[in-house]
Design a protein around this motif. Sequence first.
Motif, short mmCIF file in Angstrom:
data_model
loop_
_atom_site.label_atom_id
_atom_site.label_comp_id
_atom_site.label_asym_id
_atom_site.label_seq_id
_atom_site.Cartn_x
_atom_site.Cartn_y
_atom_site.Cartn_z
N ALA A 1 0.83 -1.21 0.00
CA ALA A 1 0.00 0.00 0.00
C ALA A 1 0.87 1.26 0.00
CB ALA A 1 -0.93 -0.01 1.21
N ALA A 2 1.96 1.25 0.78
CA ALA A 2 2.85 2.41 0.82
C ALA A 2 3.53 2.63 -0.52
CB ALA A 2 3.88 2.21 1.92
N ILE A 3 3.92 1.55 -1.18
CA ILE A 3 4.53 1.67 -2.51
C ILE A 3 3.54 2.30 -3.49
CG2 ILE A 3 5.40 0.34 -4.49
CD1 ILE A 3 6.49 -1.69 -2.39
N ASN A 4 2.30 1.85 -3.44
CA ASN A 4 1.29 2.34 -4.38
C ASN A 4 0.85 3.77 -4.11
OD1 ASN A 4 1.20 0.00 -5.93
ND2 ASN A 4 -0.38 -0.95 -4.66
N LEU B 1 4.80 -7.93 -6.56
CA LEU B 1 4.83 -7.14 -7.79
C LEU B 1 3.49 -7.16 -8.51
CD1 LEU B 1 8.35 -8.08 -9.24
CD2 LEU B 1 7.71 -6.08 -7.87
N ASP B 2 2.77 -8.27 -8.41
CA ASP B 2 1.45 -8.36 -9.04
C ASP B 2 0.47 -7.33 -8.47
OD1 ASP B 2 2.11 -10.39 -10.79
OD2 ASP B 2 1.33 -12.00 -9.52
N GLU B 3 0.72 -6.87 -7.25
CA GLU B 3 -0.20 -5.95 -6.59
C GLU B 3 0.27 -4.49 -6.65
OE1 GLU B 3 -1.67 -7.19 -2.76
OE2 GLU B 3 -1.22 -9.29 -3.20
N ILE B 4 1.41 -4.26 -7.27
CA ILE B 4 1.92 -2.89 -7.37
C ILE B 4 1.31 -2.22 -8.60
CG2 ILE B 4 3.99 -1.52 -7.81
CD1 ILE B 4 5.52 -3.49 -6.05
N THR B 5 0.74 -1.04 -8.39
CA THR B 5 0.04 -0.34 -9.47
C THR B 5 0.85 0.80 -10.07
OG1 THR B 5 -1.06 1.08 -7.82
CG2 THR B 5 -2.22 -0.92 -8.52
N GLN C 1 11.23 1.23 -11.84
CA GLN C 1 12.22 0.21 -12.13
C GLN C 1 12.43 -0.59 -10.84
OE1 GLN C 1 15.85 1.61 -14.06
NE2 GLN C 1 14.76 3.39 -14.83
N VAL C 2 12.47 -1.91 -10.95
CA VAL C 2 12.58 -2.78 -9.77
C VAL C 2 13.99 -3.34 -9.70
CG1 VAL C 2 11.70 -4.82 -8.60
CG2 VAL C 2 10.13 -3.35 -9.89
N HIS C 3 14.66 -3.06 -8.57
CA HIS C 3 16.04 -3.49 -8.37
C HIS C 3 16.08 -4.47 -7.20
CE1 HIS C 3 17.14 0.03 -10.85
NE2 HIS C 3 16.24 0.68 -10.13
#
Length: 255
Positions: free
Chosen positions: A169-172, A209-213, A217-219
């Motif tokens: 949720a924080a990422i989104n 990752l499936d839930e990130i909207t 770039q993903v490291h």
Amino acid sequence: MELTVLGCSGGIGGARSRTTGFLVDGDILLDCGTGVGDLELDALRAIDHVFVTHAHLDHIASIPLLVDSVGEARHFPLTVYGTPETIRILRSHIFNWLIWPDFTAIPNRHRPYLRFQSIKVGERVRLGGRAITSVPAHHTVPAVGYCLDSGAGQLLYTGDTTYSKPLIAAINQQPALRHLIVETAFPDEQHGLALASRHLCPNLLAAMLDEITVSPQVHVSHLKPGVGERIMAQLDGYRGRLRPRALEQGQVLAF
């Protein structure tokens, strides 16, 4: 803002295996693992702030040596930020006069070489035009990640964590997120160990990752020595929208 990877390995063993530490704009560290020790003394003196995700040794190993090396040359204390629980652990088990001197009292408590600053989940610290906000993480000890905002873009570093709905949720909530640094410590055949130690493996990262909207770039960081290629081979099979790539020592991320 620019982040330079000083270390991003889940362990030691060779010149390319330095534990987690990221240098931001020359004056900020995110975590303080063994990679910090590769900096020259002048670069160490320029560091004013250290944001710690949690108290595990691979993330804090260089803090005692850093303050010992530069404390006398500084005009004000090095500030270490962390949750109240993390600071309590550092005070009790590191800076306790047994493992290491208490540099919050050296040379005296009025003008120390080191100070601790408590930061709660969701709290924001402003340093000039830059903002650093702690975000929730789920690990075996109290832990947070950090979202850095330059005003033009954002970078989010999860620290050590397993799958976490509050973290997702924080990422989104970061609409201008350019970079996501996320750990994956174990291969899928050690799924049970990843769960027990509250780390990620490829299938758990895939679920996140499936839930990130948003579209950073993903490291991938914190690969355990000896299994990094296997972890990344398993992640190469992920067919979601975001494409994770291994973070590398010396890499520079701008945002």
